[in-house]
Design a protein around this motif. Structure first.
Motif, PDB file in Angstrom:
ATOM      1  N   THR A 218       0.813  -1.212   0.000  1.00  0.00           N
ATOM      2  CA  THR A 218       0.000   0.000   0.000  1.00  0.00           C
ATOM      3  C   THR A 218       0.848   1.264   0.000  1.00  0.00           C
ATOM      4  OG1 THR A 218      -0.148  -0.088   2.420  1.00  0.00           O
ATOM      5  CG2 THR A 218      -1.919  -1.151   1.156  1.00  0.00           C
ATOM      6  N   LYS A 219       2.112   1.156   0.342  1.00  0.00           N
ATOM      7  CA  LYS A 219       2.977   2.324   0.375  1.00  0.00           C
ATOM      8  C   LYS A 219       3.253   2.802  -1.039  1.00  0.00           C
ATOM      9  CE  LYS A 219       7.207   4.064   2.455  1.00  0.00           C
ATOM     10  NZ  LYS A 219       8.362   3.743   3.310  1.00  0.00           N
ATOM     11  N   PRO A 220       3.031   4.092  -1.316  1.00  0.00           N
ATOM     12  CA  PRO A 220       3.250   4.602  -2.683  1.00  0.00           C
ATOM     13  C   PRO A 220       4.685   4.379  -3.144  1.00  0.00           C
ATOM     14  CG  PRO A 220       2.082   6.213  -1.324  1.00  0.00           C
ATOM     15  CD  PRO A 220       2.549   5.127  -0.402  1.00  0.00           C
ATOM     16  N   ARG A 221       4.837   3.952  -4.398  1.00  0.00           N
ATOM     17  CA  ARG A 221       6.169   3.711  -4.961  1.00  0.00           C
ATOM     18  C   ARG A 221       6.556   4.896  -5.843  1.00  0.00           C
ATOM     19  NH1 ARG A 221       4.779  -1.587  -7.745  1.00  0.00           N
ATOM     20  NH2 ARG A 221       2.666  -1.129  -7.080  1.00  0.00           N
ATOM     21  N   VAL A 222       6.519   6.081  -5.254  1.00  0.00           N
ATOM     22  CA  VAL A 222       6.699   7.297  -6.047  1.00  0.00           C
ATOM     23  C   VAL A 222       8.114   7.434  -6.597  1.00  0.00           C
ATOM     24  CG1 VAL A 222       4.807   8.554  -4.985  1.00  0.00           C
ATOM     25  CG2 VAL A 222       7.058   8.618  -3.902  1.00  0.00           C
ATOM     26  N   GLN A 223       9.122   6.991  -5.838  1.00  0.00           N
ATOM     27  CA  GLN A 223      10.504   7.072  -6.332  1.00  0.00           C
ATOM     28  C   GLN A 223      10.681   6.167  -7.555  1.00  0.00           C
ATOM     29  OE1 GLN A 223      13.514   7.044  -2.856  1.00  0.00           O
ATOM     30  NE2 GLN A 223      11.638   6.199  -1.959  1.00  0.00           N
ATOM     31  N   SER A 224      10.142   4.956  -7.437  1.00  0.00           N
ATOM     32  CA  SER A 224      10.254   4.008  -8.539  1.00  0.00           C
ATOM     33  C   SER A 224       9.502   4.496  -9.774  1.00  0.00           C
ATOM     34  CB  SER A 224       9.704   2.645  -8.114  1.00  0.00           C
ATOM     35  OG  SER A 224      10.485   2.081  -7.095  1.00  0.00           O
ATOM     36  N   PHE A 225       8.296   5.000  -9.568  1.00  0.00           N
ATOM     37  CA  PHE A 225       7.515   5.469 -10.706  1.00  0.00           C
ATOM     38  C   PHE A 225       8.172   6.676 -11.373  1.00  0.00           C
ATOM     39  CE2 PHE A 225       3.700   3.120  -9.065  1.00  0.00           C
ATOM     40  CZ  PHE A 225       3.472   2.401 -10.225  1.00  0.00           C
ATOM     41  N   ALA A 226       8.798   7.529 -10.584  1.00  0.00           N
ATOM     42  CA  ALA A 226       9.502   8.677 -11.166  1.00  0.00           C
ATOM     43  C   ALA A 226      10.615   8.207 -12.101  1.00  0.00           C
ATOM     44  CB  ALA A 226      10.071   9.569 -10.067  1.00  0.00           C
ATOM     45  N   VAL A 227      11.374   7.210 -11.660  1.00  0.00           N
ATOM     46  CA  VAL A 227      12.441   6.648 -12.499  1.00  0.00           C
ATOM     47  C   VAL A 227      11.852   5.971 -13.731  1.00  0.00           C
ATOM     48  CG1 VAL A 227      14.271   4.902 -12.612  1.00  0.00           C
ATOM     49  CG2 VAL A 227      14.041   6.354 -10.575  1.00  0.00           C
ATOM     50  N   LEU A 228      10.811   5.167 -13.521  1.00  0.00           N
ATOM     51  CA  LEU A 228      10.195   4.416 -14.614  1.00  0.00           C
ATOM     52  C   LEU A 228       9.695   5.340 -15.716  1.00  0.00           C
ATOM     53  CD1 LEU A 228       9.228   1.480 -15.434  1.00  0.00           C
ATOM     54  CD2 LEU A 228       7.007   2.174 -14.520  1.00  0.00           C
ATOM     55  N   TYR A 229       8.908   6.356 -15.351  1.00  0.00           N
ATOM     56  CA  TYR A 229       8.330   7.254 -16.351  1.00  0.00           C
ATOM     57  C   TYR A 229       9.399   8.102 -17.031  1.00  0.00           C
ATOM     58  CZ  TYR A 229       3.682   6.041 -14.621  1.00  0.00           C
ATOM     59  OH  TYR A 229       2.535   5.364 -14.282  1.00  0.00           O
ATOM     60  N   ASN A 230      10.392   8.530 -16.284  1.00  0.00           N
ATOM     61  CA  ASN A 230      11.472   9.321 -16.886  1.00  0.00           C
ATOM     62  C   ASN A 230      12.233   8.494 -17.915  1.00  0.00           C
ATOM     63  OD1 ASN A 230      13.223  11.535 -17.273  1.00  0.00           O
ATOM     64  ND2 ASN A 230      14.587  10.865 -15.636  1.00  0.00           N
ATOM     65  N   GLU A 231      12.480   7.219 -17.596  1.00  0.00           N
ATOM     66  CA  GLU A 231      13.293   6.384 -18.478  1.00  0.00           C
ATOM     67  C   GLU A 231      12.524   5.843 -19.678  1.00  0.00           C
ATOM     68  OE1 GLU A 231      15.506   3.559 -16.131  1.00  0.00           O
ATOM     69  OE2 GLU A 231      16.661   5.168 -15.173  1.00  0.00           O
ATOM     70  N   TYR A 232      11.219   6.068 -19.744  1.00  0.00           N
ATOM     71  CA  TYR A 232      10.492   5.783 -20.974  1.00  0.00           C
ATOM     72  C   TYR A 232      11.011   6.667 -22.113  1.00  0.00           C
ATOM     73  CZ  TYR A 232       6.895   2.869 -18.742  1.00  0.00           C
ATOM     74  OH  TYR A 232       6.226   1.856 -18.098  1.00  0.00           O
ATOM     75  N   ASN A 233      11.690   7.739 -21.761  1.00  0.00           N
ATOM     76  CA  ASN A 233      12.253   8.627 -22.772  1.00  0.00           C
ATOM     77  C   ASN A 233      13.404   7.996 -23.549  1.00  0.00           C
ATOM     78  OD1 ASN A 233      10.958  11.496 -22.577  1.00  0.00           O
ATOM     79  ND2 ASN A 233      11.242  10.866 -20.455  1.00  0.00           N
ATOM     80  N   TYR A 234      13.878   6.844 -23.099  1.00  0.00           N
ATOM     81  CA  TYR A 234      14.888   6.117 -23.867  1.00  0.00           C
ATOM     82  C   TYR A 234      14.287   5.496 -25.134  1.00  0.00           C
ATOM     83  CZ  TYR A 234      18.156   6.306 -19.899  1.00  0.00           C
ATOM     84  OH  TYR A 234      19.008   6.716 -18.904  1.00  0.00           O
ATOM     85  N   PHE A 235      12.947   5.419 -25.179  1.00  0.00           N
ATOM     86  CA  PHE A 235      12.268   4.771 -26.292  1.00  0.00           C
ATOM     87  C   PHE A 235      11.568   5.814 -27.165  1.00  0.00           C
ATOM     88  CE2 PHE A 235      12.468   1.931 -22.656  1.00  0.00           C
ATOM     89  CZ  PHE A 235      13.115   0.825 -23.213  1.00  0.00           C
ATOM     90  N   LYS A 236      11.155   5.389 -28.335  1.00  0.00           N
ATOM     91  CA  LYS A 236      10.471   6.279 -29.266  1.00  0.00           C
ATOM     92  C   LYS A 236       9.052   6.523 -28.777  1.00  0.00           C
ATOM     93  CE  LYS A 236       9.421   6.877 -34.172  1.00  0.00           C
ATOM     94  NZ  LYS A 236       9.502   6.264 -35.520  1.00  0.00           N
ATOM     95  N   LEU A 237       8.735   7.793 -28.469  1.00  0.00           N
ATOM     96  CA  LEU A 237       7.432   8.149 -27.930  1.00  0.00           C
ATOM     97  C   LEU A 237       6.679   9.069 -28.890  1.00  0.00           C
ATOM     98  CD1 LEU A 237       8.444   9.029 -24.239  1.00  0.00           C
ATOM     99  CD2 LEU A 237       7.547   6.847 -25.071  1.00  0.00           C
ATOM    100  N   THR A 238       5.385   8.848 -28.999  1.00  0.00           N
ATOM    101  CA  THR A 238       4.558   9.820 -29.714  1.00  0.00           C
ATOM    102  C   THR A 238       4.458  11.072 -28.857  1.00  0.00           C
ATOM    103  OG1 THR A 238       2.523   9.035 -28.660  1.00  0.00           O
ATOM    104  CG2 THR A 238       3.196   7.948 -30.726  1.00  0.00           C
ATOM    105  N   LEU A 239       3.992  12.174 -29.449  1.00  0.00           N
ATOM    106  CA  LEU A 239       3.861  13.421 -28.696  1.00  0.00           C
ATOM    107  C   LEU A 239       2.958  13.232 -27.483  1.00  0.00           C
ATOM    108  CD1 LEU A 239       4.319  16.445 -28.342  1.00  0.00           C
ATOM    109  CD2 LEU A 239       2.403  16.853 -29.922  1.00  0.00           C
ATOM    110  N   GLY A 240       1.833  12.548 -27.686  1.00  0.00           N
ATOM    111  CA  GLY A 240       0.905  12.337 -26.585  1.00  0.00           C
ATOM    112  C   GLY A 240       1.520  11.547 -25.450  1.00  0.00           C
TER     113      GLY A 240
END
Length: 292
Positions: A218-240
């Motif tokens: 139940t404890k928020p995994r905010v540190q992990s999610f911050a890393v996860l979402y930031n590192e999606y930028n390593y991949f090809k992303l649409t503008l949206g």
């Protein structure tokens, strides 16, 4: 013959279930493997169970005890210690089917080794039901598999150990579960994934295990999610998707008490439109704070 596979087993107070996994390893039709068990601070008789199986000499077992620090720290230690060609992880309350390791070798020997970082396989429940879905493409990356093709459920990952050693889990995240997808994405940012629609393992999700505990987390995994979402930028992303994921990165970074300066400094892809993601993420952060 020289061992080609290291089977990494992260374990915490799973002494009662380890024999099931070890029995599945003892009957593998491929024998050139070793077991690396990282004991993450167990207080049960895990060490004695491992010693008993070492005495049977059915396969090579290396046991390492460390203070409890979470599965990601055990994984990082295993990456440092692996000295074989391939590396495959399986939880201590799961087990392999008899042909699992030979399937891994067959898939690895039949792929373009210079470009493939890991091979992913399917797993099932005890009753035979497939966990999640099958793969859509034969060659892909972890982002496409999970976020584009929407392939769900746990998979078995077999890594090229030499490539895996280039990466690790974040070492600065404290006090929360670190998602395994972070490591999988990091490897996928440089190397391809070979996908094999073959079931090679059975998962029980037993009470008190790593996966069952995660479902109750139940404890928020905010540190992990911050890393996860930031590192999606390593991949090809649409503008949206760029705007969406970077907004999530900003929101979770703020929840993790990162300063605005840190957020901009750590952002992987600071396009001019990053400011839009920042504003949206900041407003989402404020909305969540107000709800509390």
């Amino acid at each position: 013959m020289e061992n080609r596979i290291t089977v990494f087993v992260p374990s915490y107070n799973r002494a009662d279930y380890l024999p099931i996994l070890f029995k599945s390893l003892a009957i593998q039709d491929y024998k050139q493997f070793k077991v690396l068990l990282i004991d993450d601070g167990s207080t049960d008789n895990t060490k004695e169970v491992v010693k008993e199986w070492k005495n049977k000499e059915q396969f090579d077992i290396r046991y390492i005890y460390q203070e409890n620090g979470g599965k990601h720290n055990a994984y990082n230690r295993a990456i440092e210690e692996v000295d074989t060609e391939l590396f495959v992880e399986i939880d201590s309350d799961d087990y392999f089917l008899p042909t699992a390791l030979s399937e891994i070798i067959k898939a690895w020997d039949g792929c373009a080794k210079e470009t493939i970082g890991n091979i992913q396989f399917l797993c099932r429940y005890e009753d035979g039901q497939l966990i999640g879905g099958e793969f859509v493409k034969e060659i892909s990356n972890n982002f496409e598999i999970r976020r584009i093709d929407k392939v769900r459920g746990d998979k078995i990952m077999a890594y090229d150990a030499s490539k895996l050693k280039e990466f690790s889990f974040p070492k600065d995240i404290k006090g929360e579960f670190v998602m395994e997808s972070i490591l999988h994405n990091r490897v996928s940012s440089k190397y391809k994934v070979k996908c094999v629609n073959e079931v090679i393992a059975v998962k029980d999700y037993l009470e008190g295990g790593i996966t069952s505990s995660l479902k109750k987390e139940t404890k928020p995994r905010v540190q992990s999610f911050a890393v996860l979402y930031n590192e999606y930028n390593y991949f090809k992303l649409t503008l949206g998707k760029y705007l969406f994921y970077n907004s999530k990165y900003v929101k979770n970074s703020l929840l993790a008490k990162k300063s605005i300066k840190e957020i901009f400094k750590n952002a992987i892809n600071r396009k001019a439109i990053f400011i839009i993601s920042f504003v949206h993420g900041y407003l989402a952060y404020l909305a969540k704070r107000i709800k509390k």
